[in-house]
Design a protein around this motif. Structure first.
Motif, PDB file in Angstrom:
ATOM      1  N   PHE A 130       5.801   5.803  -3.720  1.00 26.81           N
ATOM      2  CA  PHE A 130       4.521   6.492  -3.545  1.00 26.81           C
ATOM      3  C   PHE A 130       3.508   6.127  -4.622  1.00 26.81           C
ATOM      4  CE2 PHE A 130       7.007   9.441  -0.796  1.00 26.81           C
ATOM      5  CZ  PHE A 130       6.247   9.249   0.353  1.00 26.81           C
ATOM      6  N   GLU A 131       3.956   5.919  -5.842  1.00 29.81           N
ATOM      7  CA  GLU A 131       3.010   5.531  -6.888  1.00 29.81           C
ATOM      8  C   GLU A 131       2.472   4.124  -6.651  1.00 29.81           C
ATOM      9  OE1 GLU A 131       4.113   8.193 -10.788  1.00 29.81           O
ATOM     10  OE2 GLU A 131       5.061   6.228 -10.617  1.00 29.81           O
ATOM     11  N   THR A 132       3.343   3.201  -6.280  1.00 35.89           N
ATOM     12  CA  THR A 132       2.908   1.821  -6.049  1.00 35.89           C
ATOM     13  C   THR A 132       2.027   1.712  -4.815  1.00 35.89           C
ATOM     14  OG1 THR A 132       4.926   0.959  -7.079  1.00 35.89           O
ATOM     15  CG2 THR A 132       3.682  -0.556  -5.668  1.00 35.89           C
ATOM     16  N   SER A 133       2.492   2.280  -3.715  1.00 41.12           N
ATOM     17  CA  SER A 133       1.748   2.198  -2.465  1.00 41.12           C
ATOM     18  C   SER A 133       0.375   2.842  -2.584  1.00 41.12           C
ATOM     19  CB  SER A 133       2.549   2.875  -1.352  1.00 41.12           C
ATOM     20  OG  SER A 133       1.840   2.867  -0.137  1.00 41.12           O
ATOM     21  N   THR A 134       0.337   4.041  -3.156  1.00 39.56           N
ATOM     22  CA  THR A 134      -0.936   4.748  -3.278  1.00 39.56           C
ATOM     23  C   THR A 134      -1.868   4.054  -4.256  1.00 39.56           C
ATOM     24  OG1 THR A 134       0.198   6.819  -2.771  1.00 39.56           O
ATOM     25  CG2 THR A 134      -1.989   6.994  -3.774  1.00 39.56           C
ATOM     26  N   GLY A 135      -1.314   3.549  -5.353  1.00 37.90           N
ATOM     27  CA  GLY A 135      -2.139   2.825  -6.319  1.00 37.90           C
ATOM     28  C   GLY A 135      -2.782   1.591  -5.711  1.00 37.90           C
ATOM     29  N   ASN A 136      -2.014   0.852  -4.930  1.00 39.22           N
ATOM     30  CA  ASN A 136      -2.562  -0.340  -4.282  1.00 39.22           C
ATOM     31  C   ASN A 136      -3.629   0.026  -3.252  1.00 39.22           C
ATOM     32  OD1 ASN A 136      -0.996  -2.171  -5.732  1.00 39.22           O
ATOM     33  ND2 ASN A 136       0.664  -2.184  -4.219  1.00 39.22           N
ATOM     34  N   LEU A 137      -3.392   1.099  -2.513  1.00 34.49           N
ATOM     35  CA  LEU A 137      -4.375   1.526  -1.525  1.00 34.49           C
ATOM     36  C   LEU A 137      -5.683   1.957  -2.185  1.00 34.49           C
ATOM     37  CD1 LEU A 137      -2.453   3.657   1.140  1.00 34.49           C
ATOM     38  CD2 LEU A 137      -3.735   1.542   1.523  1.00 34.49           C
ATOM     39  N   ILE A 138      -5.588   2.741  -3.238  1.00 33.90           N
ATOM     40  CA  ILE A 138      -6.792   3.233  -3.916  1.00 33.90           C
ATOM     41  C   ILE A 138      -7.615   2.076  -4.474  1.00 33.90           C
ATOM     42  CG2 ILE A 138      -7.578   4.479  -5.967  1.00 33.90           C
ATOM     43  CD1 ILE A 138      -5.313   6.513  -5.378  1.00 33.90           C
ATOM     44  N   ALA A 139      -6.946   1.098  -5.062  1.00 36.39           N
ATOM     45  CA  ALA A 139      -7.670  -0.055  -5.603  1.00 36.39           C
ATOM     46  C   ALA A 139      -8.410  -0.803  -4.501  1.00 36.39           C
ATOM     47  CB  ALA A 139      -6.692  -0.993  -6.323  1.00 36.39           C
ATOM     48  N   ALA A 140      -7.752  -0.985  -3.358  1.00 37.43           N
ATOM     49  CA  ALA A 140      -8.378  -1.691  -2.246  1.00 37.43           C
ATOM     50  C   ALA A 140      -9.508  -0.857  -1.630  1.00 37.43           C
ATOM     51  CB  ALA A 140      -7.331  -2.024  -1.182  1.00 37.43           C
ATOM     52  N   GLU A 141      -9.353   0.453  -1.614  1.00 36.22           N
ATOM     53  CA  GLU A 141     -10.394   1.326  -1.072  1.00 36.22           C
ATOM     54  C   GLU A 141     -11.657   1.288  -1.921  1.00 36.22           C
ATOM     55  OE1 GLU A 141      -8.774   5.255  -0.529  1.00 36.22           O
ATOM     56  OE2 GLU A 141      -7.083   4.500   0.624  1.00 36.22           O
ATOM     57  N   ARG A 142     -11.497   1.261  -3.218  1.00 34.04           N
ATOM     58  CA  ARG A 142     -12.662   1.153  -4.094  1.00 34.04           C
ATOM     59  C   ARG A 142     -13.408  -0.152  -3.835  1.00 34.04           C
ATOM     60  NH1 ARG A 142      -9.168   3.069  -9.191  1.00 34.04           N
ATOM     61  NH2 ARG A 142      -9.597   5.319  -9.140  1.00 34.04           N
ATOM     62  N   GLU A 143     -12.664  -1.210  -3.678  1.00 37.29           N
ATOM     63  CA  GLU A 143     -13.258  -2.528  -3.421  1.00 37.29           C
ATOM     64  C   GLU A 143     -13.987  -2.544  -2.080  1.00 37.29           C
ATOM     65  OE1 GLU A 143     -11.687  -7.110  -2.593  1.00 37.29           O
ATOM     66  OE2 GLU A 143     -10.382  -5.684  -3.599  1.00 37.29           O
ATOM     67  N   ALA A 144     -13.427  -1.854  -1.104  1.00 38.68           N
ATOM     68  CA  ALA A 144     -13.983  -1.883   0.259  1.00 38.68           C
ATOM     69  C   ALA A 144     -15.057  -0.830   0.484  1.00 38.68           C
ATOM     70  CB  ALA A 144     -12.857  -1.697   1.265  1.00 38.68           C
ATOM     71  N   GLY A 145     -15.191   0.106  -0.456  1.00 40.37           N
ATOM     72  CA  GLY A 145     -16.173   1.174  -0.282  1.00 40.37           C
ATOM     73  C   GLY A 145     -15.752   2.228   0.721  1.00 40.37           C
ATOM     74  N   VAL A 146     -14.450   2.463   0.839  1.00 41.20           N
ATOM     75  CA  VAL A 146     -13.945   3.493   1.753  1.00 41.20           C
ATOM     76  C   VAL A 146     -14.479   4.858   1.322  1.00 41.20           C
ATOM     77  CG1 VAL A 146     -11.834   4.699   2.484  1.00 41.20           C
ATOM     78  CG2 VAL A 146     -11.881   2.191   2.390  1.00 41.20           C
ATOM     79  N   ARG A 147     -14.903   5.667   2.275  1.00 46.51           N
ATOM     80  CA  ARG A 147     -15.561   6.940   1.955  1.00 46.51           C
ATOM     81  C   ARG A 147     -14.672   8.164   2.142  1.00 46.51           C
ATOM     82  NH1 ARG A 147     -16.752   9.387   6.707  1.00 46.51           N
ATOM     83  NH2 ARG A 147     -17.010   8.113   8.571  1.00 46.51           N
TER      84      ARG A 147
END
Length: 251
Positions: A73-90
């Motif tokens: 959960f820490e790895t998966s969520t961390g990777n998702l959050i980083a990609a969301e910031r890059e993509a501008g997910v709202r």
């Protein structure tokens, strides 16, 4: 309509979420290792999230072992959050559990709590959907609690719900504005032993269910009210007696 990426979108809940969102006109895309998106290795994550408005995370760890589930959960969520910031997910929507904020010693709950903390601190608007246990896990709860022909379970209260209703709640959250924290549950409370006893009796399972308040639930002894929702939770209507006939055990 929104472009919504559903991580874990090929699983029990995720596949239903994708279908419900598409029925309402959203561009919902299932993301999973089988579709080339692996949130542990980070393979395909940035590409999948490009142009996304909302990310829904219903992925689950393949292991409940303490170290492995926390790392997942820490790895998966961390990777998702980083990609969301890059993509501008709202909007980040995650399915989690009722009870993660209450004292207990369940390794899986601790890992989900760590996931929640990452999401809250990410700076991305979020909705955390805290669900009670699913009817669908009745059989597995019985199996891990079986010794010989006896199933030992505590009388701790549980307010289970159907996976279909969980998916409805997650899809609604994804289609709406970020709300922070919500809790969802089924309409009835049972002792955990009673819940499993009713299910096994209906299915003509010969095992005997015995109440034992010292018996562990996923490795931990829990308090009476750890697993039930707080006042103000959204309550869905599907009852165990209606769910059981429509959901025979898998062969």
């Amino acid at each position: 309509m929104a472009r919504i990426i559903v991580v874990g979108g090929t699983g029990l809940i995720g596949s239903k979420v994708v279908a419900k969102l598409r029925e309402h006109g959203h561009d919902a895309i299932a993301a999973a290792p089988s579709t080339g998106v692996n949130t542990i290795t980070n393979e395909g994550v940035s590409d999948a999230l490009a142009g996304a408005d909302v990310v829904v995370d219903v992925a689950n760890s393949p292991s409940f072992e303490e170290k492995a589930v926390l790392e997942f959960f820490e790895t998966s969520t961390g990777n998702l959050i980083a990609a969301e910031r890059e993509a501008g997910v709202r909007h980040h929507v995650a399915l989690t559990i009722v009870g993660t904020n209450r004292p207990q010693n369940i390794a899986y709950f601790a890992a989900k709590s760590a996931q929640e903390k990452l999401i809250r601190e990410s700076g991305i608007p979020y909705s955390l959907v805290h669900a009670t246990q699913f009817f669908e896990f009745l059989g597995s709860i019985a199996d891990i609690s079986t010794e010989g022909d006896t199933v030992r379970l505590p009388g701790a209260l549980i307010q289970p719900m159907a996976a279909e209703d969980v998916a409805t709640a997650v899809a609604r959250a994804a289609a709406g504005d970020p709300v922070g924290e919500i809790e969802i549950a089924g309409p009835e409370q049972f002792g955990m032993d009673e819940f499993v006893r009713r299910g096994l009796t209906f299915r003509d399972d010969p095992r005997t269910v015995v109440r034992d308040d010292t018996a562990p639930y996923y490795g931990a002894v829990i308090e009476e009210r750890t697993l039930i929702p707080v006042e103000g939770a959204t309550i869905f209507e599907t009852r165990l007696e209606d769910w059981l006939p429509a959901n025979p055990p898998r062969k």
